[in-house]
Design a protein around this motif. Structure first.
Motif, PDB file in Angstrom:
ATOM      1  N   THR A  58      15.661  44.524  19.283  1.00  0.00           N
ATOM      2  CA  THR A  58      14.368  44.710  18.601  1.00  0.00           C
ATOM      3  C   THR A  58      13.519  45.114  19.607  1.00  0.00           C
ATOM      4  O   THR A  58      13.540  44.749  20.855  1.00  0.00           O
ATOM      5  CB  THR A  58      13.943  43.413  18.129  1.00  0.00           C
ATOM      6  N   LYS A 105       9.509  45.786  20.919  1.00  0.00           N
ATOM      7  CA  LYS A 105       8.155  45.495  20.494  1.00  0.00           C
ATOM      8  C   LYS A 105       7.436  46.314  19.540  1.00  0.00           C
ATOM      9  O   LYS A 105       6.681  46.257  18.604  1.00  0.00           O
ATOM     10  CB  LYS A 105       7.148  45.083  21.769  1.00  0.00           C
ATOM     11  N   ILE A 112       7.859  45.970  15.592  1.00  0.00           N
ATOM     12  CA  ILE A 112       6.876  45.252  15.233  1.00  0.00           C
ATOM     13  C   ILE A 112       5.462  45.716  15.138  1.00  0.00           C
ATOM     14  O   ILE A 112       4.869  45.593  14.156  1.00  0.00           O
ATOM     15  CB  ILE A 112       6.861  43.611  15.994  1.00  0.00           C
ATOM     16  N   GLN A 136       3.182  46.527  11.668  1.00  0.00           N
ATOM     17  CA  GLN A 136       1.797  46.004  11.559  1.00  0.00           C
ATOM     18  C   GLN A 136       0.704  47.300  11.508  1.00  0.00           C
ATOM     19  O   GLN A 136      -0.041  46.917  10.618  1.00  0.00           O
ATOM     20  CB  GLN A 136       1.324  45.215  12.835  1.00  0.00           C
ATOM     21  N   GLY A 139       4.517  41.376  10.313  1.00  0.00           N
ATOM     22  CA  GLY A 139       5.666  42.160  10.474  1.00  0.00           C
ATOM     23  C   GLY A 139       6.920  41.682  10.031  1.00  0.00           C
ATOM     24  O   GLY A 139       6.825  40.637   9.376  1.00  0.00           O
ATOM     25  N   ASN A 176       9.567  40.712  10.824  1.00  0.00           N
ATOM     26  CA  ASN A 176      10.574  39.624  11.097  1.00  0.00           C
ATOM     27  C   ASN A 176       9.807  38.353  10.739  1.00  0.00           C
ATOM     28  O   ASN A 176      10.473  37.269  10.906  1.00  0.00           O
ATOM     29  CB  ASN A 176      10.947  39.686  12.677  1.00  0.00           C
ATOM     30  N   THR A 205      -0.606  43.236  19.276  1.00  0.00           N
ATOM     31  CA  THR A 205       0.482  42.911  18.238  1.00  0.00           C
ATOM     32  C   THR A 205       0.213  41.366  18.124  1.00  0.00           C
ATOM     33  O   THR A 205       0.057  40.387  18.947  1.00  0.00           O
ATOM     34  CB  THR A 205       1.861  43.028  18.643  1.00  0.00           C
ATOM     35  N   CYS A 237       8.420  34.000  13.409  1.00  0.00           N
ATOM     36  CA  CYS A 237       8.754  35.172  13.611  1.00  0.00           C
ATOM     37  C   CYS A 237       9.737  35.052  14.481  1.00  0.00           C
ATOM     38  O   CYS A 237       9.468  35.609  15.682  1.00  0.00           O
ATOM     39  CB  CYS A 237       7.377  35.742  13.888  1.00  0.00           C
ATOM     40  N   LEU A 276      12.557  36.523  16.900  1.00  0.00           N
ATOM     41  CA  LEU A 276      12.972  37.731  17.679  1.00  0.00           C
ATOM     42  C   LEU A 276      14.278  37.789  18.180  1.00  0.00           C
ATOM     43  O   LEU A 276      14.562  37.010  18.771  1.00  0.00           O
ATOM     44  CB  LEU A 276      11.951  37.935  18.744  1.00  0.00           C
TER      45      LEU A 276
END
Ligand SMILES: [Zn+2]
Length: 457
Positions: A66, A68, A71, A75, A82, A84, A106, A307, A309
């Protein structure tokens, strides 16, 4: 003193034992995201991955990373948190933001349990750093949106320390307030970024005020890697008369690492809560946890509700140490070498801002060693990058040309590239925010306009 909020024995476990402990947690977290997030479900379905089989670190390595930016992009397209996001909005009780240095902040959502886990990792790291319930901490991190403020505040409270949420700005008022605090056998503690400690030292000097008279005996540092640069810690400890201890963390996952009294790297404090892998940043291949191995840290939340990750690339390049530590903890330790997205290549040489910082420290006290780099044009960087550095107020202007030449030679010798050195006034770079060390003007991120006192020809 009670340490009932976590199981102390976890810090004595080595890598293999931690992996065995985390296997079932990996399985549960993967099942959870597969059921609750269309982003992860689609991603794994596309890659032909059966979530039922992911129950170990070795299996985890078969999942895609994943980023950043994934995400952040979602957004930008209109998601609040996002793709997730796994928990309902009614279960999300806090929102924080990260970043800002590479674009818009974010957003991250947190459930009550998520916050408890963050606090526990933070408390473990702070305890490792010597923080105890006797501490009275003045927090000068940014409470506006970012994790360093409200989130780390909770970690201090979880440990049992007292904490004053001061925030950033109002520096003179802060020093005046500290001066009015009564004497206390245990002293007072500060929580701040290294560059803010330096900035406060400048401000105190202008106020004809000795920081050492404040009875601030301990400093807990976060937000920047500066304390790991040789010499920088000494400068802060001398100015304040304090013992300065460093923390490493990522805002997305929590504060997971702190130095112990031996100051031989940051003990990873996230065992059982966040799984960590080491990868080759170029190929993405997983590296084994061998002593002194270098690589990029990749994190997977293990109990996250709001959320989660999975295999988040940190872009933090570290060297790890797996030899047991004299403090009794067997958790691996790490030294931050730099960020892969802060690295730039000048004529084939990899340059990290932290390396330049170490070179500049050789030029104290003629300079404050506060600096930034500005890259005017995109790679290939076959030109001399601009390195802007604060010259001390006490340095005579007649010395500027020679000093700039000497700094250029040190950068050449230590970092192996030619810089265009510029001298600016003391106090014009270090800030109470995270001090940014690298600007890429060609991406629209130009350095702030500062009056230049001397520019190398
Ligand atoms: Zn240790």
């Amino acid at each position: 003193m009670p340490r009932h909020f976590w199981n102390e024995a976890i810090e004595t476990l080595g890598r293999e034992q931690v992996c065995a402990l985390e296997g079932p947690l990996i399985a549960a977290q993967i099942q959870y995201v597969y059921q609750h997030s269309s982003y992860y479900r689609d991603k794994y379905d596309r890659a032909g991955i059966d979530p039922d089989g992911i129950d170990s670190h070795a299996e985890l390595a078969s999942l895609p990373f994943t980023e950043k930016t994934d995400i952040a992009e979602a957004q930008r397209q209109g998601d609040l948190f996002g793709p997730n996001q796994c928990a309902a909005f009614t279960d999300i009780i806090r929102m924080t933001c990260t970043g800002g240095s590479t674009g818009a902040p974010t957003r991250l959502g947190w459930s009550r349990n998520d916050i408890d886990i963050y606090n526990e990792m933070g408390a473990r790291a702070l305890w490792t750093m010597g923080c105890r319930p006797r501490d009275l901490v003045i927090s000068c991190l940014n409470y506006s949106m970012y994790a360093g403020g409200i989130m780390d505040h909770g970690a201090f409270e979880t440990l049992g320390a007292g904490i004053l949420p001061y925030g950033i700005g109002n520096s003179e008022r802060l020093l005046e307030m500290l001066a009015r605090f009564p004497a206390r056998d245990e002293g007072y503690s500060m929580f701040m970024t290294p560059s803010y400690a330096v900035r406060l030292a400048d401000i105190a000097q202008n106020m004809n005020f000795d920081l050492r008279s404040l009875n601030v005996t301990r400093g807990y540092f976060s937000g920047e890697a500066g304390l790991q640069v040789p010499g920088y810690r000494d400068k802060i400890e001398q100015a304040w008369g304090m013992r300065a201890m460093d923390m490493y963390g990522t805002a997305e996952l929590g504060v997971q690492s702190g130095e112990c009294e031996h100051r031989n790297g940051h003990h990873y404090c996230g065992a059982g809560l966040v799984a960590v892998e080491l990868i080759d940043p170029a190929s993405g291949e997983v590296e084994t946890f061998d002593n002194e191995r270098e690589g990029e840290l990749v994190f997977t939340s293990l109990r996250r509700e709001a959320c989660p990750l999975i295999r988040l690339r940190s872009h933090d390049i570290v060297r790890i140490y797996t030899e047991p530590c004299a403090c009794g903890r067997n958790s691996f330790r790490l030294h931050t070498l730099g960020r892969s997205d802060d690295m730039f290549i000048v004529k084939g040489v990899n340059v990290y801002p932290l390396g330049i910082q170490a070179a500049l420290l050789e030029h104290r006290p003629a300079t404050s060693a506060e600096f930034f780099i500005e890259l005017a044009a995109p790679p290939p960087i076959d030109y001399r990058p601009r390195v802007c550095i604060e010259v001390a107020a006490s340095t005579d202007a007649s010395r500027y040309a020679a000093l700039a030449g000497e700094i250029g030679s040190t950068i050449k010798k230590r970092c192996n590239f030619n810089a265009a050195v510029e001298l600016v006034a003391q106090g014009s770079i270090a800030s109470e925010h995270k001090t940014r060390r690298l600007y890429r003007a060609y991406l629209g991120n130009a350095a702030p306009a500062i009056e230049v006192l001397y520019r190398q020809g």
